[in-house]
Design a protein around this motif. Sequence first.
Motif, PDB file in Angstrom:
ATOM      1  N   TYR A 122     -59.589  -7.162 -63.789  1.00 46.75           N
ATOM      2  CA  TYR A 122     -59.640  -8.225 -62.784  1.00 46.75           C
ATOM      3  C   TYR A 122     -58.651  -8.021 -61.637  1.00 46.75           C
ATOM      4  N   ASN A 123     -57.432  -7.565 -61.921  1.00 45.07           N
ATOM      5  CA  ASN A 123     -56.421  -7.387 -60.866  1.00 45.07           C
ATOM      6  C   ASN A 123     -56.316  -8.633 -59.994  1.00 45.07           C
ATOM      7  N   CYS A 124     -56.153  -9.751 -60.650  1.00 44.37           N
ATOM      8  CA  CYS A 124     -56.213 -11.049 -59.982  1.00 44.37           C
ATOM      9  C   CYS A 124     -55.241 -11.982 -60.684  1.00 44.37           C
ATOM     10  N   ASN A 125     -54.389 -12.633 -59.925  1.00 47.56           N
ATOM     11  CA  ASN A 125     -53.424 -13.529 -60.553  1.00 47.56           C
ATOM     12  C   ASN A 125     -54.108 -14.774 -61.085  1.00 47.56           C
ATOM     13  N   SER A 126     -53.609 -15.271 -62.187  1.00 46.81           N
ATOM     14  CA  SER A 126     -54.165 -16.464 -62.810  1.00 46.81           C
ATOM     15  C   SER A 126     -53.154 -17.004 -63.805  1.00 46.81           C
ATOM     16  N   TYR A 127     -53.471 -18.161 -64.360  1.00 49.31           N
ATOM     17  CA  TYR A 127     -52.666 -18.710 -65.451  1.00 49.31           C
ATOM     18  C   TYR A 127     -53.098 -18.142 -66.803  1.00 49.31           C
ATOM     19  N   TYR A 128     -54.173 -17.414 -66.831  1.00 47.31           N
ATOM     20  CA  TYR A 128     -54.866 -16.992 -68.057  1.00 47.31           C
ATOM     21  C   TYR A 128     -54.612 -15.525 -68.366  1.00 47.31           C
ATOM     22  N   LEU A 129     -54.702 -14.683 -67.353  1.00 46.20           N
ATOM     23  CA  LEU A 129     -54.565 -13.240 -67.529  1.00 46.20           C
ATOM     24  C   LEU A 129     -53.670 -12.692 -66.430  1.00 46.20           C
ATOM     25  N   LEU A 130     -52.957 -11.625 -66.753  1.00 49.20           N
ATOM     26  CA  LEU A 130     -51.984 -11.082 -65.817  1.00 49.20           C
ATOM     27  C   LEU A 130     -52.639 -10.147 -64.800  1.00 49.20           C
ATOM     28  N   ASP A 131     -52.087 -10.157 -63.616  1.00 49.92           N
ATOM     29  CA  ASP A 131     -52.517  -9.269 -62.537  1.00 49.92           C
ATOM     30  C   ASP A 131     -51.799  -7.931 -62.723  1.00 49.92           C
ATOM     31  N   GLN A 132     -52.409  -7.053 -63.491  1.00 47.21           N
ATOM     32  CA  GLN A 132     -51.843  -5.738 -63.781  1.00 47.21           C
ATOM     33  C   GLN A 132     -52.947  -4.690 -63.652  1.00 47.21           C
TER      34      GLN A 132
END
Length: 815
Positions: A122-132
């Motif tokens: 995803y490469n997307c910031n969220s509260y659920y998954l990290l943007d890495q």
Amino acid sequence: MRSSVRVLAVGTVILWIGAAGLANAAEPSAFLSAKPVWPKGRETEMNLLVGFRAVIDAPEAAQPEAVLRVAASTIYRAWLNGEFLGHGPARGPHGFFRIDQWPLAGKLKPGKNLVAIEVAGYNCNSYYLLDQPSFLQAEVVAGQRVLASTAGEGAAFAATVLTHRVQKVQRYSFQRPFIEVYRLAPGWDRWLRETDVDVARADIAVQPAGNLLPRRVPCPEFAVRRALTPVGAGVCRLRPKTEGLWKDRALTAIGPKLKGFPERDLERAVSTEMQQYASVLSKDIAAKLPAAVAPTILGQGVFQIFDFGLNLTGFPGLRMRCDQKTRIALAFDEILTDGDVDFKRLGCTNVIWYELQPGTYQVEAIEPYTMRYLKLMCLEGGCTFQDVYLREYAHPQPKTARFASSDERLNRLYAAGVLTFRQNCLDLFMDCPSRERAGWLCDSFFTARVAADLTGVPLVERNFFENYLLPDRFAHLPDGMLPMCYPADHYDGVFIPNWAMWFVVQLDEYAQRSGDRATVEALRPKVMKLLDYFKRFENSDGLLEKLESWVFVEWSKANDFVQDVNYPSNMLYAAALAAAGRLYGRPDLAAKADALRETIRRQSFDGEFFVDNAVRRDGKLEATRNRSEVCQYFAFFFGTANRSTHAKLWETLRDRFGPDRPKTKAFAEIHPANSFVGNVLRLELLSQAGRSQQILDESIAYLLYMADRTGTLWENVGAYASCNHGFASHVVHTLYRDVLGLRNVDPANKALTVRFGNLKLDWCEGSLATPDGPIELRWEKQADDRLVYRLQTPPGYRVTIENDSGLRLEAVSGR
């Protein structure tokens, strides 16, 4: 680092080992051969779906059983010979990745076997998954023999970019990444089902190695639940004109602080397209459709709504056939709104979108969603559905925990609490499994108690604290502050200072229930830095004043009274100071907490109630007349007041407040509490006072209507937000403690206190889990004013019996 904790570094493997044995030796913390890989140059690309496949020979019967080990960023789904195998990974902190392990014993067939893994990067910031950056690191091993791996020994995992999931789509919510939109043609899934199919191979590159951690927590259960009954049908027609479109910030606020694809670049703006259709329920259409769920034939412009019977979380799936080009939308929600599914009720885009060429399909979402109701809408073409199901994504059913009583209403509450817990406790303590799937503090305080009762071992809580422990710092936050939810990326710099205080209060309880001094000691520097952060906000009275960012008390009017000095926040601060003093042998912090409480009592109590806040005018702090119900509960729960020091207030709260107050209008000037968290704290205060029957009655009044409507327990008193919130499962703990009578369970010291309350029940029985085995209790009233009970504990437990029942106790042995 203190001597009680050792950090072992083995390449990129990090193990925290202490007195409680945080690392399970039976779980992998490293790969034998696999390396992290991803299509070359695309590891930071948003919303890219990549398939990896390897063909292996089943090991000989005499060889060790084969397992698949996986670490990935961001999420993955694994298949074996076209059959679902698992989903993950368990989440870790920034730069750390947990290894999942899936047994293949009994699943491999003789000869060639296909292991396929889908990875959504995803490469997307969220509260659920990290943007890495995205990667897959996977291997199939049998003992020390590597059968297949990514860029290692054995058969190679080949990669292919899967273009059937549309890449440029909107976010699902502010808190979660992208929705699912698919364009499918027959044969789209041959790559994961057939060993000899040709796929377009992508050039892969080895990625930088991350730190590896064991999964530690149980693997989820993936029970398949089929839709039970159709509950509505009708037609969906294009509106001639669409006005007042709902456009969430997840669509309109895309930028550096909220990553995603700008609205102008979307291939499908699904939330906008859905609002162009008007749904009209039709009894005539519903009457013509079969009573069974499948097969169901939907022509263009027709929809049907299915009921799963309970509010569940998992991956919705369909088996279907279409004879022409077809476009269908799966809309879903936890409740019906005016008999229909409102896909936007929760502030999310609760839609999965399929565009299909003629053919037969088996499809299943790769992301988990929460729903009781699923609405199938045929927007173009026509389709026949042979199967409608949801593959659950939930914590395993508790094996030893149970509860039953002579009041069926309590049994329904317990079942709803367990179902809520299972959906919100997989690898983290989540707030909700729908809108956010985030590891929120404060929510976690309550869910952690339930986890101890139902599982006996604090594995999820260990992971929860470990995630906060391992990062050196948290980007975008002030030095010393802890994220309000984690693992998460807070590019906007928002945090809740109150939630960091709840972290300390929960850590104190964790130390008591787990005996895990290693984690507690390892967290000492973070706790002390947090307290140092708060010092800068202490005014001349020692009170926190003008806290920054999102000051949060509860979802009620109380959140409007948080400046300049918020007394509930200071009550919580005193509790955090006292907790830190107990944890780390700091009497100075305990003394500071006592002084703070005295100051709050002097300033906040107006002779009748505690006021919520004071504001500074012309340099002078002046108490307001803002008074909330939850402020009173904070005062008692966090030790600022007690039943002796504020006896009249306690009697007022006990007798004049509660679930009937909206009807009685008592003290209408006091702003009412909400489910999160005031109503839960009220039940805690009643428990401290031994008010068992009142707890029973009020639990039913506060929660039963939720359980009966969705089978789960809600975020608020109304169904206007999440109807499946982890903290609300705390009723399970309440039922064990205040109804069954397992008053205090202390596995660390092998001690148990049983208190029999004065209850209008004929009997009650149950068991809860401990690390040493279950504790079982059954009691039943007899006609001659006796209460007969049977108690079984693990060996070595000291038992204290307290009798508030008004009956003579008689213990019996045997099962």
